[in-house]
Design a protein around this motif. Sequence first.
Motif, PDB file in Angstrom:
ATOM      1  N   UNK A 304       0.817  -1.231  -0.067  1.00 33.70           N
ATOM      2  CA  UNK A 304       0.127  -0.115  -0.176  1.00 33.70           C
ATOM      3  C   UNK A 304       0.920   1.121  -0.004  1.00 33.70           C
ATOM      4  N   UNK A 305       0.289   2.415  -0.431  1.00 40.55           N
ATOM      5  CA  UNK A 305       1.013   3.596  -0.484  1.00 40.55           C
ATOM      6  C   UNK A 305      -0.062   4.550  -0.621  1.00 40.55           C
ATOM      7  N   UNK A 306       0.286   5.770  -0.167  1.00 39.56           N
ATOM      8  CA  UNK A 306      -0.492   7.064  -0.217  1.00 39.56           C
ATOM      9  C   UNK A 306       0.299   8.140  -1.141  1.00 39.56           C
ATOM     10  N   UNK A 307      -0.129   8.658  -1.950  1.00 39.14           N
ATOM     11  CA  UNK A 307       0.234   9.909  -2.888  1.00 39.14           C
ATOM     12  C   UNK A 307      -0.034  11.248  -2.547  1.00 39.14           C
ATOM     13  N   UNK A 308       0.617  12.137  -2.190  1.00 38.76           N
ATOM     14  CA  UNK A 308       0.175  13.569  -1.924  1.00 38.76           C
ATOM     15  C   UNK A 308       0.489  14.449  -3.003  1.00 38.76           C
ATOM     16  N   UNK A 309      -0.743  14.812  -3.643  1.00 40.57           N
ATOM     17  CA  UNK A 309      -0.563  15.783  -4.951  1.00 40.57           C
ATOM     18  C   UNK A 309      -0.961  17.251  -4.419  1.00 40.57           C
ATOM     19  N   UNK A 310      -0.358  18.254  -5.285  1.00 42.06           N
ATOM     20  CA  UNK A 310      -0.631  19.526  -5.025  1.00 42.06           C
ATOM     21  C   UNK A 310      -0.532  20.072  -6.301  1.00 42.06           C
ATOM     22  N   UNK A 311      -1.469  21.427  -6.598  1.00 42.04           N
ATOM     23  CA  UNK A 311      -1.356  21.967  -7.571  1.00 42.04           C
ATOM     24  C   UNK A 311      -0.062  22.722  -8.043  1.00 42.04           C
ATOM     25  N   UNK A 312       0.399  22.389  -9.348  1.00 42.70           N
ATOM     26  CA  UNK A 312       1.713  23.039  -9.570  1.00 42.70           C
ATOM     27  C   UNK A 312       1.868  24.468  -9.357  1.00 42.70           C
ATOM     28  N   UNK A 313       2.893  24.792  -8.380  1.00 42.55           N
ATOM     29  CA  UNK A 313       3.090  26.371  -8.090  1.00 42.55           C
ATOM     30  C   UNK A 313       3.567  27.193  -9.194  1.00 42.55           C
ATOM     31  N   UNK A 314       2.653  28.167  -9.295  1.00 45.93           N
ATOM     32  CA  UNK A 314       3.056  29.125 -10.408  1.00 45.93           C
ATOM     33  C   UNK A 314       2.306  28.699 -11.753  1.00 45.93           C
ATOM     34  N   UNK A 315       1.406  27.399 -11.654  1.00 45.51           N
ATOM     35  CA  UNK A 315       1.029  27.272 -12.915  1.00 45.51           C
ATOM     36  C   UNK A 315      -0.367  27.627 -13.242  1.00 45.51           C
ATOM     37  N   UNK A 316      -0.804  27.991 -14.398  1.00 43.03           N
ATOM     38  CA  UNK A 316      -1.897  28.676 -14.712  1.00 43.03           C
ATOM     39  C   UNK A 316      -2.955  27.524 -15.019  1.00 43.03           C
ATOM     40  N   UNK A 317      -2.484  26.161 -15.153  1.00 42.54           N
ATOM     41  CA  UNK A 317      -3.254  24.992 -15.563  1.00 42.54           C
ATOM     42  C   UNK A 317      -3.850  24.409 -14.343  1.00 42.54           C
ATOM     43  N   UNK A 318      -4.424  23.308 -14.783  1.00 47.64           N
ATOM     44  CA  UNK A 318      -5.276  22.663 -13.563  1.00 47.64           C
ATOM     45  C   UNK A 318      -4.515  21.314 -13.649  1.00 47.64           C
ATOM     46  N   UNK A 319      -3.186  21.385 -13.177  1.00 49.00           N
ATOM     47  CA  UNK A 319      -2.272  20.285 -13.150  1.00 49.00           C
ATOM     48  C   UNK A 319      -1.770  19.954 -11.414  1.00 49.00           C
ATOM     49  N   UNK A 320      -1.742  18.788 -11.238  1.00 52.38           N
ATOM     50  CA  UNK A 320      -1.283  18.408  -9.881  1.00 52.38           C
ATOM     51  C   UNK A 320       0.046  17.825 -10.214  1.00 52.38           C
ATOM     52  N   UNK A 321       0.939  18.019  -9.086  1.00 53.64           N
ATOM     53  CA  UNK A 321       2.374  17.615  -8.852  1.00 53.64           C
ATOM     54  C   UNK A 321       2.364  16.803  -7.839  1.00 53.64           C
ATOM     55  N   UNK A 322       3.058  15.522  -7.795  1.00 56.30           N
ATOM     56  CA  UNK A 322       3.370  14.571  -6.926  1.00 56.30           C
ATOM     57  C   UNK A 322       4.381  15.112  -5.809  1.00 56.30           C
ATOM     58  N   UNK A 323       4.063  15.538  -4.628  1.00 57.98           N
ATOM     59  CA  UNK A 323       5.064  16.191  -3.552  1.00 57.98           C
ATOM     60  C   UNK A 323       5.562  14.901  -2.622  1.00 57.98           C
ATOM     61  N   UNK A 324       4.798  13.989  -2.466  1.00 52.11           N
ATOM     62  CA  UNK A 324       5.265  12.985  -1.550  1.00 52.11           C
ATOM     63  C   UNK A 324       4.665  11.608  -1.843  1.00 52.11           C
ATOM     64  N   UNK A 325       5.256  10.563  -1.497  1.00 48.61           N
ATOM     65  CA  UNK A 325       4.796   9.214  -1.704  1.00 48.61           C
ATOM     66  C   UNK A 325       5.035   8.549  -0.490  1.00 48.61           C
ATOM     67  N   UNK A 326       4.084   8.063   0.298  1.00 54.21           N
ATOM     68  CA  UNK A 326       4.097   7.461   1.805  1.00 54.21           C
ATOM     69  C   UNK A 326       3.950   5.964   1.137  1.00 54.21           C
TER      70      UNK A 326
END
Length: 935
Positions: A304-326
């Motif tokens: 099992x794993x948990x992925x933490x996504x946040x919106x891309x900093x400074x981006x104008x699009x609706x894209x998420x970036x993986x910040x951490x994987x536990x």
Amino acid sequence: MMLSVLVFLTGATIESQAVFHDKSMQIFKGPSSLSEGSLFGYSISYESKYQSLIVSAPKANDVGRIFTININNSVVKEVHIPLIRLTPNLIKHDFWLGATVKANSDYFVICTPRYSEIKSDRSVKKPATVGICFIKHQNGKVTPLKPMTNGDRIINADNMKFKKMMDSFGWSMELTSQNELLVGAPAMNKGRVLIYPSDLGSATPKLIYKISYGNPVLYNFGYSIASGKFFSKQITYAVSTTFGELGFGKVYFFNSKYENIGAINDDNLGTMFGAALCSANFGVDALLVGAPAFADNDYTYDIGAVYIFMAQSGSSSNEMTLKRKLVGKTSGGHFGHAIVSIGDMDGDSKDEIAIAAPYDDDGRGAVYIYTGEGILQGKLSQKIQPEGFYNLGISLAVVKDYDGNGCNELAISSPKNTSVVLLRSMTVVTVNLHTKFPNFQNYKNKTHFEFDSCLDVLPPKNLKVFKVDLIVNILTTDRNSKLIGASENKSLTYEVSLNENNQSFCRSIGVQSILTPVKEYNLVIAYKISVTLKDDPLTRDDFDISRAILSEHSVLDLNDKQWISDCGGKLCIPNLKHSLNSSIPIPYVLGSSNMEKFTLSVRNIGQTAYDACAIVTVLEARVLRPPPGCTLLKDSTQFICKPNQPLRNGEIWNIHPIEVETTLLTSGNDELTIQSDLYNNCNNKTDRNTFEDKFILRSDIDNISLKGQTNPDQTVNMTRNDVYDLGKSMEHVYTISNNGKTNWIGIKSEIILDNVPYINYSGAPITISKDKSSGMECSTTNSSRTESQIIVLCDIGDLKRNQKVNVIIAIAIPPNTLDFKEENENVTITTTFNLLLNDESISLSLNTVLRFITVPVALWIIIISSFVGLLILAIISFALYECGFLQRKNKDKLKKLKKEVHRQSVRRSMMRESMRAAASRRSTEDNHLLKPELD
């Protein structure tokens, strides 16, 4: 002679602390009539107004049962749900009443996704699976929510008519911050989601099912649902499909208009990515995605794993970036099966998180607690695993501060034990230790001085009552000084009790110098000050609502330096200058390296600097690690450094190496700035010199390629049938490839289309597709137009290294819109794509030639057609003859007629013969008459 006295204090924070008092946990057992197989606690929620847990047992009695548990008195009551079970011989599957339950302060909702009722398909009546959800308001009756409309029911259904009657809604639910209810139906028709507005009792739900470009969802859409303000201030809905495309899990995002605006994918096959979704606030809204079947190598399974996504900093699009994987701890543990945000427990404006692994440690199960700061660093705060429980963590629920101490509680189910446990949270406060020293640069007393040791408490905003007892220890570590009132081991200890009415305390500490200085700057007096919690409440068996524990942000150890001097009876006036050396080339191509190093040199050209410091701020990038002897201040972009000894005139203080992460720099960064604030006296933040070093950043535009392709071909033949009856469709496909080093963000494009009456763009959208993701439409509705052109602006969004984007322009030629006058006449359709990259652009045009042709019929086709026609005519004639259609009824007349025809034929033959004989005689006579004349 100048007397120097040094007090050495360094700052440190404590490690993560537990936040739940597991020794006082409450255990709520289900009714004795329930068996282990009833799955008591499969889904749980909390109704705050009545301080009651809503607990389901979906396998009880083959239908399912719902219970309320009053936390204050532990009374368990069953909630009657108006369900009628069909004849067992007719339908045998379980209803799963309570597969999901959700509650707020006003009502709770229960769903039964496998409910069965009789449906009619014309004259045929059959049992059909139809998910139903029920709502119960405070002191009200249980009533069903309105189902979706018949028009929505057939959407996305397959060709089997009867299946269109079934849906299975209720395997997942989400109550948003705006009290909207989303209900998922992942089990049938690829999956769908219903959304009810805040007025649940009377509202007809709307359907979320459509992906922007086609519909690549094959299975399980709606497996889990979450909501949050992930990209802007507007609410966004996240819907998962654990199967996704060919087994790769996926999460789709929808805006408030239910339009698909983006997606995130899993790169691993079969991890159940999206089995659990949870939104949390880590300064910005983040999405946590559980993948309980993840395995990190070939020798493990279902860790099992948990992925933490946040919106891309400074981006104008609706894209998420993986910040951490536990990643979980043990095979088969299913870490990430359930995830909840507990809320901000320690006042740092970041939510704490609970993650369940219900099969950890041979099926015992465990729940892992992370602070909002710690989870982004992968740092565990607390593991909850009480003795005697199994499958702990099948479901989690946040209990909103029912005991009034300002912190939320956590409910955890254990269906194997037919139990739900409740953990009460400790009050968490932040304690900061700091000191106050007099101005020693013109200090009169050379052998004695005092300073203040201070403690300040920063409680969370909603904290009402707290009490924290602390022990302060001050110790001298040198031979030059002595604490007044210290013990034999040169330490001084005292206790402080702080509460909501007294949140700050300072104590004056006396220091005596016992040596005469030899030089003006080298007499050092060193101290260590530390703070510990007295009678830690986490170690007690009983729970005290007022007792507080310390947060991980607390500053509990200090070291610093102070000197006593007179500088000729005046304040010392240093003059600090700087120089900066770096490994970064100029200009720097973004993405060229993952890290660059800098060295800061500080030179004093004034009087001795006894308490200098430098605060270095890196703009646009992150400091990987501060230099030795320096401490990070905030967000990994700023740190403070102090020299080990005073800086005399002409001396140089080197700060190195400063390691700066450049991996996250994007095309949105045009320069990297390092700001150095040099302070003559670190206790006086107004006396400073500020220096800025700027490094020009250049995006790697040379390795962005733009290619185009027409589909089907560059020349398209159109027959008369195509022109007037059928019409024609084609595509222009532009492919953008990032083969360079730079990660591009917020890319825009300009698409120029022909504005002619024979092309229809409204029914043929422009689609932007990245990698595995579904396409996003770019509407031509808001385009600008001239007499000959349509100009459309489309957001391409972000383009990472080694990523490709396809922009598909669909072109439709409606029938009877072209007017060709002669054969081989041509019409050219042109599209132009301008890729806008910062201040530069890349352009490409594609042409499609429409050629009008008439189709001649080949000779071999005519011959074969004639032969086939004659053969068909012969077959028809023979069939008619065999049926008597051509036969005469009067055979005698036919015979007489044949004889008469024969006689006439003989007579005509005899007449022809006599005429030939007479002609022959005349010819002979004529020859004899002519002969004498010839002679």
